[in-house]
Design a protein around this motif. Sequence first.
Motif, PDB file in Angstrom:
ATOM      1  N   PRO A   1     -10.933  -3.375  -2.238  1.00  0.00           N
ATOM      2  CA  PRO A   1     -10.295  -2.217  -2.870  1.00  0.00           C
ATOM      3  C   PRO A   1      -9.058  -1.749  -2.095  1.00  0.00           C
ATOM      4  CG  PRO A   1     -12.671  -1.912  -2.674  1.00  0.00           C
ATOM      5  CD  PRO A   1     -12.329  -3.121  -1.861  1.00  0.00           C
TER       6      PRO A   1
ATOM      7  N   ARG B   1       0.945   4.361  -2.800  1.00  0.00           N
ATOM      8  CA  ARG B   1       0.896   5.798  -2.482  1.00  0.00           C
ATOM      9  C   ARG B   1       2.041   6.543  -3.157  1.00  0.00           C
ATOM     10  NH1 ARG B   1      -0.455   3.727   2.680  1.00  0.00           N
ATOM     11  NH2 ARG B   1       1.661   4.062   3.468  1.00  0.00           N
TER      12      ARG B   1
ATOM     13  N   ARG C   1       0.836  -1.212   0.000  1.00  0.00           N
ATOM     14  CA  ARG C   1       0.000   0.000   0.000  1.00  0.00           C
ATOM     15  C   ARG C   1       0.868   1.257   0.000  1.00  0.00           C
ATOM     16  NH1 ARG C   1      -2.841  -3.145   3.754  1.00  0.00           N
ATOM     17  NH2 ARG C   1      -2.072  -1.882   5.483  1.00  0.00           N
TER      18      ARG C   1
ATOM     19  N   GLN D   1       1.492   7.380  -6.880  1.00  0.00           N
ATOM     20  CA  GLN D   1       0.408   8.276  -7.296  1.00  0.00           C
ATOM     21  C   GLN D   1       0.886   9.552  -8.004  1.00  0.00           C
ATOM     22  OE1 GLN D   1      -1.889   8.480  -3.614  1.00  0.00           O
ATOM     23  NE2 GLN D   1      -3.416   7.108  -4.493  1.00  0.00           N
TER      24      GLN D   1
ATOM     25  N   GLU E   1      -6.812   1.806  -1.762  1.00  0.00           N
ATOM     26  CA  GLU E   1      -6.808   3.223  -2.120  1.00  0.00           C
ATOM     27  C   GLU E   1      -5.645   3.539  -3.052  1.00  0.00           C
ATOM     28  OE1 GLU E   1      -6.794   7.652  -0.005  1.00  0.00           O
ATOM     29  OE2 GLU E   1      -6.827   5.839   1.228  1.00  0.00           O
ATOM     30  N   GLY E   2      -5.940   4.207  -4.161  1.00  0.00           N
ATOM     31  CA  GLY E   2      -4.916   4.578  -5.122  1.00  0.00           C
ATOM     32  C   GLY E   2      -4.748   3.589  -6.258  1.00  0.00           C
TER      33      GLY E   2
END
Length: 304
Positions: free
Chosen positions: A155, A137, A133, A140, A157-158
């Motif tokens: 899901p 990040r 994760r 991104q 994030e990103g």
Amino acid sequence: MLPKPLPTYVKAVEAAGVQPQPLSEATTGVVWLDPRTPDALAEVLDAHPRIRWVQLPFAGVDAFIPLFGRDDVVFTSAKGAYDEPVAEHALALTLAALRQLPVFARRTSWSSQAGRSLFGLRVAVVGAGGIGRAIVRLLQPFRTRTTVVRRRQQPVEGAERVIDVDAFRADLGSFDVVILAAALTGDTRHLLGAAEFAALPDDAVVVNIARGPHIDTDALDHALRTGQIAGAAVDVTEPEPLPDDHPLWTAGNILITPHTANTWAMAEGPLSARITHNAKVFLKQEHLGRPMEWEGIVDQQAGY
């Protein structure tokens, strides 16, 4: 504290309100500071049945899997504590491989231009733990189209999408970059072998900051020498350490770092904090019967 007490981590235990003691029949908790000696730890556990908690030193605990299955022992690791430095190393290796820095570093004269930008590329991150994760990040700002590969279809994030290993293998031809950040299990051992390298685009790069056995080393060497992939950057190998005369050192566009995504110097602060927290948890559970939340508890069935 075994195999021997180290001042930094002695202070971490003392910060929890207790003084580390020599191993004895009364020992109920152990801080284990050697990531490569599971047999020695097994002997300690077998000889001292009162032990109820073991703190392991690193996030990866695959070497200790033979010890698991002891329902009366809680194992905690450092998983989650080293996410940022390892993700940082993964990004550095990715950029180096794409820019073909290993090739240029070996040159002794001006040469033709080569390399790719990370911006907008299709990236697969295998593993959705804390490190995976954190990598997502960091990607991104590069506006990558990121796919996360994980067992549970939840899901991240990103990430543009989340798929399982079977879908990952079926879709290998669509990735520019593959970053391995998963725990080593039966499902991920030799996740990338001859068939997978052949399926990747010939301009793809592979990065491994997780465990060496995720990749079939001979297949990687062949893929680099024959142009099946454009490059690789690995912080872990199989075997490890990689012998000085191993052919992978000269395979071409490959950067090999000696398991330095997280060093003992980088680990000192996060591991100390983890030891202090879990020692407090253990003491309160032992003496007050008060449930608290362990940090980095190991799922003994899953092996991480």
